[in-house]
Scaffold this motif. Structure first.
Motif, PDB file in Angstrom:
ATOM      1  N   GLU A 224      -6.282 -14.936  -1.271  1.00 20.26           N
ATOM      2  CA  GLU A 224      -6.044 -14.118   0.247  1.00 20.26           C
ATOM      3  C   GLU A 224      -6.261 -12.794  -1.096  1.00 20.26           C
ATOM      4  O   GLU A 224      -6.868 -12.104  -0.890  1.00 20.26           O
ATOM      5  N   PHE A 225      -5.414 -12.847  -2.111  1.00 18.68           N
ATOM      6  CA  PHE A 225      -5.572 -11.493  -2.802  1.00 18.68           C
ATOM      7  C   PHE A 225      -7.239 -11.390  -3.844  1.00 18.68           C
ATOM      8  O   PHE A 225      -7.122 -10.279  -3.122  1.00 18.68           O
TER       9      PHE A 225
ATOM     10  N   SER B 247       7.286  -8.011  -4.547  1.00 22.13           N
ATOM     11  CA  SER B 247       8.907  -7.804  -5.052  1.00 22.13           C
ATOM     12  C   SER B 247      10.188  -6.654  -4.561  1.00 22.13           C
ATOM     13  O   SER B 247      11.403  -7.054  -4.615  1.00 22.13           O
ATOM     14  N   ARG B 248       9.438  -5.680  -4.091  1.00 19.63           N
ATOM     15  CA  ARG B 248      10.185  -4.341  -4.016  1.00 19.63           C
ATOM     16  C   ARG B 248      10.495  -4.430  -2.121  1.00 19.63           C
ATOM     17  O   ARG B 248      10.942  -3.508  -1.663  1.00 19.63           O
TER      18      ARG B 248
ATOM     19  N   VAL C 278       0.586  -5.463 -10.646  1.00 22.40           N
ATOM     20  CA  VAL C 278       0.563  -4.566  -9.675  1.00 22.40           C
ATOM     21  C   VAL C 278       0.664  -4.881  -8.510  1.00 22.40           C
ATOM     22  O   VAL C 278       2.462  -4.372  -7.736  1.00 22.40           O
ATOM     23  N   PHE C 279       1.072  -5.459  -7.449  1.00 26.75           N
ATOM     24  CA  PHE C 279       0.705  -6.293  -6.388  1.00 26.75           C
ATOM     25  C   PHE C 279       2.160  -7.155  -6.400  1.00 26.75           C
ATOM     26  O   PHE C 279       3.223  -7.237  -5.750  1.00 26.75           O
TER      27      PHE C 279
ATOM     28  N   ASP D  61       0.786  -1.338  -0.186  1.00 29.14           N
ATOM     29  CA  ASP D  61      -0.350  -0.027   0.139  1.00 29.14           C
ATOM     30  C   ASP D  61       1.066   0.889  -0.061  1.00 29.14           C
ATOM     31  O   ASP D  61       1.809   0.891   0.466  1.00 29.14           O
ATOM     32  N   ASN D  62       0.321   2.357  -0.555  1.00 30.37           N
ATOM     33  CA  ASN D  62       1.424   3.571  -1.041  1.00 30.37           C
ATOM     34  C   ASN D  62       1.026   4.706   0.249  1.00 30.37           C
ATOM     35  O   ASN D  62       1.415   5.900   0.035  1.00 30.37           O
ATOM     36  N   LYS D  63       0.159   4.124   1.947  1.00 34.00           N
ATOM     37  CA  LYS D  63      -0.701   4.791   2.188  1.00 34.00           C
ATOM     38  C   LYS D  63       0.371   4.146   3.365  1.00 34.00           C
ATOM     39  O   LYS D  63      -0.360   2.683   3.581  1.00 34.00           O
TER      40      LYS D  63
END
Length: 169
Positions: A138-139, A161-162, A155-156, A77-79
């Motif tokens: 789960e996804f 991976s990062r 995108v997930f 998540d980007n938040k």
């Protein structure tokens, strides 16, 4: 390699203990090979991997630690995660622990009582099928439960991976 990695990552600073663990594991491996039971070393590898994953995931559930899936969700998540997502990701971490326990028991049972061919199918296909199933369910469930944060599987995976775990061992 697993023994070296686990021994290196021990919190203890006792050099003697670390050397003893490595010596014991090396001697046990040598003994197994000398008894012409080399396949036992190969068959024990998935068990060691599952034990390691079980250790990492279950340790992250202890008080004061951040569950592994919470760490991944925080990265993906980007938040910042809200309380509802933190509770959800903790539950998902528990599901992964249960999945790893199931696979561990299954691998041990097949290792002891079944043929090497059956072990190969369970270890090389069954484990990955279970991992994939847990991940996909789960996804899909997460995308239904948290509709506002829906992302594509591509995108997930890219974001996942990062991610890097903190304080896992």
């Amino acid at each position: 390699m697993a023994v070296f990695f686990l021994t290196y990552s021990l919190k203890t600073k006792s050099y003697t203990l670390k050397v003893s663990i490595i010596a014991f594991a090396t001697s046990a491996a040598f003994f197994i090979v000398m008894c012409n039971k080399g396949q036992a070393l190969i068959q024990s590898t998935p068990i060691l991997v599952l034990l390691t994953l079980l250790y990492i995931f279950s340790k992250s559930l202890l008080s004061g630690n951040v569950p592994v899936i919470t760490q991944f969700a925080d990265c993906i998540d980007n938040k910042p995660l809200n309380a509802n997502k933190k509770k959800y990701t903790r539950t998902v971490t528990v599901i992964w622990v249960v999945g790893f326990m199931y696979m561990l028991v299954q691998n041990v049972v097949v290792f002891i009582w079944f043929s090497i061919e059956t072990w190969s199918w369970v270890s090389n296909f069954g484990n990955y099928a279970i991992l994939t199933l847990i991940m996909l369910i789960e996804f899909l469930y997460r995308n239904i439960k948290f509709k506002d944060d829906k992302i594509s599987f591509k995108v997930f995976i890219i974001r996942l991976s990062r991610c890097r775990l903190k304080n896992s061992l």
